[in-house]
Enzyme design. Structure first.
Site, short mmCIF file in Angstrom:
data_model
loop_
_atom_site.label_atom_id
_atom_site.label_comp_id
_atom_site.label_asym_id
_atom_site.label_seq_id
_atom_site.Cartn_x
_atom_site.Cartn_y
_atom_site.Cartn_z
N HIS A 118 6.05 12.58 0.39
CA HIS A 118 6.00 11.63 1.49
C HIS A 118 7.31 11.70 2.29
CE1 HIS A 118 2.94 9.07 -0.78
NE2 HIS A 118 3.54 9.71 -1.77
N TYR A 119 7.30 11.13 3.50
CA TYR A 119 8.56 10.74 4.13
C TYR A 119 8.57 9.22 4.20
CZ TYR A 119 5.88 10.70 8.62
OH TYR A 119 4.96 10.51 9.61
N THR A 120 9.79 8.65 4.28
CA THR A 120 9.92 7.19 4.28
C THR A 120 9.78 6.58 5.66
OG1 THR A 120 12.31 7.28 4.55
CG2 THR A 120 11.46 7.30 2.28
N GLU B 80 9.30 10.36 -2.39
CA GLU B 80 9.58 9.90 -1.04
C GLU B 80 10.90 10.52 -0.56
OE1 GLU B 80 8.04 7.85 1.11
OE2 GLU B 80 6.54 6.73 -0.08
N HIS C 70 1.15 13.53 1.54
CA HIS C 70 0.37 12.29 1.64
C HIS C 70 -0.77 12.45 2.64
CE1 HIS C 70 0.66 7.59 1.88
NE2 HIS C 70 -0.40 8.00 1.24
N ASP D 214 2.51 11.79 6.89
CA ASP D 214 3.64 12.31 6.13
C ASP D 214 3.21 13.34 5.09
OD1 ASP D 214 2.46 9.88 5.01
OD2 ASP D 214 4.00 9.93 3.46
#
Length: 257
Positions: A27-29, A101, A148, A158
């Site tokens: 994921h990215y945050t 993440e 994700h 993401d």
């Protein structure tokens, strides 16, 4: 060098109920380090690992002068990172996955996305972390290392098109297609793409959820392109995208191999 820090345990997780870990979801945050940490430990969602951006001022202000990975949930527990999701024929990816993440300030301005690049040191540590995880969970196959957006394409973008999936593959992580096989499919599909029902089966064979309508089909194509053809991720199924899909299925004969 991989440094794991368990200073900040998450509050929200539960038991896997005997489910083996089968997937790893990246994921990215879309938020800086401090707010990402707060969200993932105190606000009803969580992930197993948080990988900061070492160049972010807020990370340095927190007292860190080296890049470390924060383990928020034990791998044997189920974290709340994937939400409504599907991969390889099964829903509820949280039950059998590990979530990573990465701090990255991607932004969605009403459907107009900005995807900043990931830092070289972040990717170096991400590679080390994934190798470390997969050594403990060898049942995670090449096609089980996903974004994700792969497992929730109808609502997520993401980790976006800037994550260097091909570079990860070259480091021994995840899946990628054979270029010669892909080019052979390109030549074949210039005569006409397969019927849509066959393309639908091909996406599901690789691991993606069924597309219930035209919008979902385009969202799934977009997610696939961000992963495997990031130069153009408009969500339009073209010869190149279809050739990549078929080349992947030829290399990985069934999802999870």
């Amino acid at each position: 060098m991989l440094v794991i820090d368990s200073t900040y345990p998450a509050q929200d997780f539960n038991q896997r109920n005997g489910e083996a870990v089968r997937q790893l979801v990246v994921h990215y945050t879309a938020a800086p380090f401090a707010s990402s940490l707060r969200t993932l430990t105190q606000q009803g969602v969580s992930a197993h690992y948080l990988l900061p951006d070492p160049l972010e001022a807020g990370y340095r202000d927190a007292g860190y002068d080296e890049l470390r990975v924060f383990q928020l949930v034990d791998e044997h527990q189920r974290a709340w990172h994937a939400g409504a999701s599907h991969w390889a024929g099964l829903d509820n990816v949280n039950t059998r996955s590990i979530g990573i993440e990465i701090v990255n300030l991607a932004r969605d301005d009403g459907g107009v996305f900005t995807f900043p690049a990931y830092g070289a040191e972040q990717i170096e540590v991400l590679i080390a972390l994934i190798h470390d995880i997969c050594a403990r969970h060898p049942q995670i196959g090449a096609t089980d290392i996903v974004g994700h957006s792969d497992v929730a394409f109808w609502r997520k973008s993401d980790p976006g098109p800037r994550l260097p999936w091909h570079g990860l593959f070259e480091a021994g992580i995840g899946a990628w297609f054979d270029e010669e096989v892909k080019n052979a499919y390109v030549r074949r599909f210039r005569m006409g793409l397969p019927q849509e029902v066959e393309i639908e089966r091909a996406f599901q064979r690789y691991g993606y959820a069924p597309a219930r309508n035209r919008q979902a089909f385009q969202q799934r194509v977009r997610a696939f392109q961000m992963h495997f053809r990031p130069s153009d991720y408009r969500g339009q199924l073209d010869i190149d995208t279809c050739a990549i899909l078929y080349a992947l299925n030829e290399r990985y004969s069934s999802a999870g191999e």
